[in-house]
Enzyme design. Structure first.
Site, PDB file in Angstrom:
ATOM      1  N   GLU A 169      44.599  44.682  34.508  1.00 23.68           N
ATOM      2  CA  GLU A 169      43.273  44.105  34.290  1.00 23.68           C
ATOM      3  C   GLU A 169      43.078  42.947  35.252  1.00 23.68           C
ATOM      4  O   GLU A 169      43.961  42.091  35.393  1.00 23.68           O
ATOM      5  CB  GLU A 169      43.129  43.624  32.847  1.00 23.68           C
ATOM      6  CG  GLU A 169      41.786  42.970  32.537  1.00 23.68           C
ATOM      7  CD  GLU A 169      41.680  42.540  31.070  1.00 23.68           C
ATOM      8  OE1 GLU A 169      42.238  43.244  30.207  1.00 23.68           O
ATOM      9  OE2 GLU A 169      41.062  41.489  30.798  1.00 23.68           O
ATOM     10  N   GLU A 193      35.723  34.516  33.796  1.00 24.63           N
ATOM     11  CA  GLU A 193      35.492  34.369  32.366  1.00 24.63           C
ATOM     12  C   GLU A 193      35.063  32.932  32.110  1.00 24.63           C
ATOM     13  O   GLU A 193      35.498  32.004  32.798  1.00 24.63           O
ATOM     14  CB  GLU A 193      36.748  34.696  31.558  1.00 24.63           C
ATOM     15  CG  GLU A 193      37.145  36.167  31.582  1.00 24.63           C
ATOM     16  CD  GLU A 193      38.369  36.429  30.727  1.00 24.63           C
ATOM     17  OE1 GLU A 193      38.220  36.984  29.634  1.00 24.63           O
ATOM     18  OE2 GLU A 193      39.475  36.070  31.178  1.00 24.63           O
TER      19      GLU A 193
END
Length: 545
Positions: free
Chosen positions: A433, A438
């Site tokens: 990932e 974020e």
């Protein structure tokens, strides 16, 4: 010619006269006598016979005909003291006995020595720093060459209203590799190891050292600017840790220092020769360390260094320029179904999120040239959208650019990321990932970039963050450059995180893109009760190969 030979013979005869004879240049050459050394253990009292726990001992040496003194300690350190007075801190925790050899030197290098022992108590302890430095045994450290400010100059004064970091000069990523005068800096390999209970340090720089201009004479240099010189800094050096004495630590400015000094014996230094052997540890983790060393002659300034346990690799691919896929979001309505699909259903997704993902225009729509992914509160529930390019566009390596403005509100968790397309058969984290961006609404303007893979999943992801201005009021470009050698994260072209890629990692096969806004969960945190709705607006997504 005969006169010259006779003169040489006379000089040779004079030289053979014993050293104790009267010498016209040096006078009488006598070894120092009456060498007396006293050791004053700081804080010593009947109640504390080994001192007050500071570990400090003040040594005073006197001798007839002495012009200098040298102290040699059994902990592997030594120091020259022309005055004979020297205060030493013994940092080893507990009550320990040390042997001290004192050498008094007189004219012509003649010397006398004596040995004494001291028993002193030290209460200082930073076992965690030792663990981080050595990994419990032995660990290698490198310059964090791809990180802005890995070498810099900043404040070291006592103005508590200001930040303490390299705020005056920060080296750009790989700046010192641009010239052969300075490229040797990134050759450094610094090894910290534990030998029994003793902390040791070795610098391997291939025999070439990067010198600050003020100290280049140590290597016989005269360039007048920072320069690489042949200078062997090899050998194992003893290392001690002690309480920080900087003005920052003295003023207890929280968050600006760990409060620990790293002291390298016998002139050891951390790669860049700045005339210092002691470094204040500002922060240290398993794979990153920031230190500060006071600048000689100006205690208001300091050098700042950033190190990493990941060997620096300068990627030969400086950029990707062929636009392979993009969405400019210029057509109003639903997101282009040829480019985007949806994940649907209740929240959770392994992170305890509370939203339910939909394909409703309420949660995902294109208008005014932007994609808008909106998290909405309805009663006690939340809806949002998660778009993905799975089965529509998947790729290996390239440059990914996403220009976006982030939502506001406690509990919002927008993300721009990628997932290995083989996740169904190679379950997470085996598929890998890549979290390009974020953001927590509860921690505005802090941008996180993280890699998840086996051994580094969940809360143990390889992560870093950077702080920007106006993450939710302005558009910023979030970028990743992904190659076989590295993956680098940027905000507005400023690098903030690098992972060295190799064949053992899952980042060498097809991935797909994901854009979403989650609510709450393990990362998003508590949701503001006043939250009603907020959107991540995306101006464009572009992939270059």
């Amino acid at each position: 010619m005969k006169k010259i030979i006779n003169l040489v013979s006379i000089l040779a005869l004079l030289f053979m006269v014993g050293c104790q004879e009267d010498d016209k240049s040096f006078g009488d050459l006598n070894a120092p006598t009456n060498l007396i050394v006293t050791a004053d253990i700081i804080g010593q009292s009947p109640a504390n016979p080994n001192g007050d726990g500071s570990g400090k001992v003040k040594f005073t040496a006197t001798a007839t005909n002495a012009i200098s003194y040298k102290y040699i300690f059994s902990d592997g350190t030594s120091v020259n003291s022309p005055s004979g007075i020297y205060e030493k801190r013994f940092p080893l925790t507990g009550v320990n006995t040390y042997t001290v050899n004192v050498v008094a030197t007189g004219k012509g290098g003649l010397s006398t020595n004596t040995t004494l022992t001291v028993e002193v108590r030290s209460d200082f302890n930073d076992d965690e720093a030792v663990q981080f430095l050595t990994g419990g045994s032995q660990k290698q450290w490198y310059w964090s060459a791809s990180e802005p400010g890995h070498l810099g100059v900043g404040q070291n004064d006592n103005d508590a209203t200001k930040n303490y970091y390299a705020n005056y000069y920060q080296a750009a990523p790989w700046e010192k590799a641009a010239s052969t005068d300075s490229s040797c800096l990134y050759e450094n390999v610094m090894t910290f190891s534990l030998v029994g209970n003793d902390l040791k340090y070795t610098l391997n720089n291939g025999g070439s050292t990067f010198f600050n201009a003020a100290f280049q004479s140590v290597a016989g240099g005269t360039a007048g600017y920072d320069h690489c010189y042949t200078y062997n800094a090899g050998g194992i050096k003893a290392v001690s840790l002690s309480p920080s004495q900087s003005v920052v630590a003295a003023n207890n400015i929280l968050g600006q220092t760990r409060g620990t000094m790293l002291n390298i014996a016998d002139g050891g230094f951390m790669g860049y020769y700045i005339g210092q052997s002691s470094y204040e540890i500002l922060s240290i983790t398993e794979n990153r360390m920031v230190v500060r060393a006071e600048m000689g002659g100006n205690p208001a300034l300091a050098w700042y260094h950033i190190f990493t346990t990941i060997a620096p690799v300068q990627d030969p691919i400086t950029d990707y320029t062929n636009l392979a896929w993009s969405d400019e979001f210029n057509v109003d309505g639903a997101p282009d179904p040829a480019k985007w699909g949806y994940d649907l259903g209740a929240g959770g997704w392994g992170n305890n999120e509370v939203q339910s993902y939909t394909n409703s225009a309420t949660n995902a729509t294109v208008s005014g040239g932007n994609l808008k992914i909106t998290a909405v509160k309805t009663g006690s529930n939340y809806t949002s959208a998660r778009l993905k390019s799975e089965n529509k566009f998947e790729f290996t390596y390239g440059k990914i650019e996403v220009r976006a403005k982030l939502p506001t509100g406690g509990g919002t968790w927008p993300a721009i990321w990628m997932l290995g397309q083989n996740y169904a058969t190679n379950t997470w984290p085996g598929c890998g990932e890549i979290d390009i961006m974020e953001h927590k609404g509860n921690d505005p303007n802090v941008i996180h970039g993280t890699f998840h893979f086996p051994g580094n999943s969940g809360g143990n992801g390889v992560t870093n963050s950077t702080t920007i201005l106006g993450a939710s009021t302005q558009f910023h470009v979030y970028k990743a450059i992904w190659s076989p050698n590295s993956i680098r994260f940027y905000v507005d072209d400023v690098l903030f995180h690098t992972l060295v890629n190799n064949g053992t990692l899952p980042f060498n096969s097809d991935f797909f893109l994901i854009l979403n806004v989650a609510m709450g969960g393990t990362f998003g945190g508590a949701i503001d009760p006043a939250f009603s709705q907020s959107a991540m607006e995306v101006d464009y997504v572009r992939v270059y190969q």
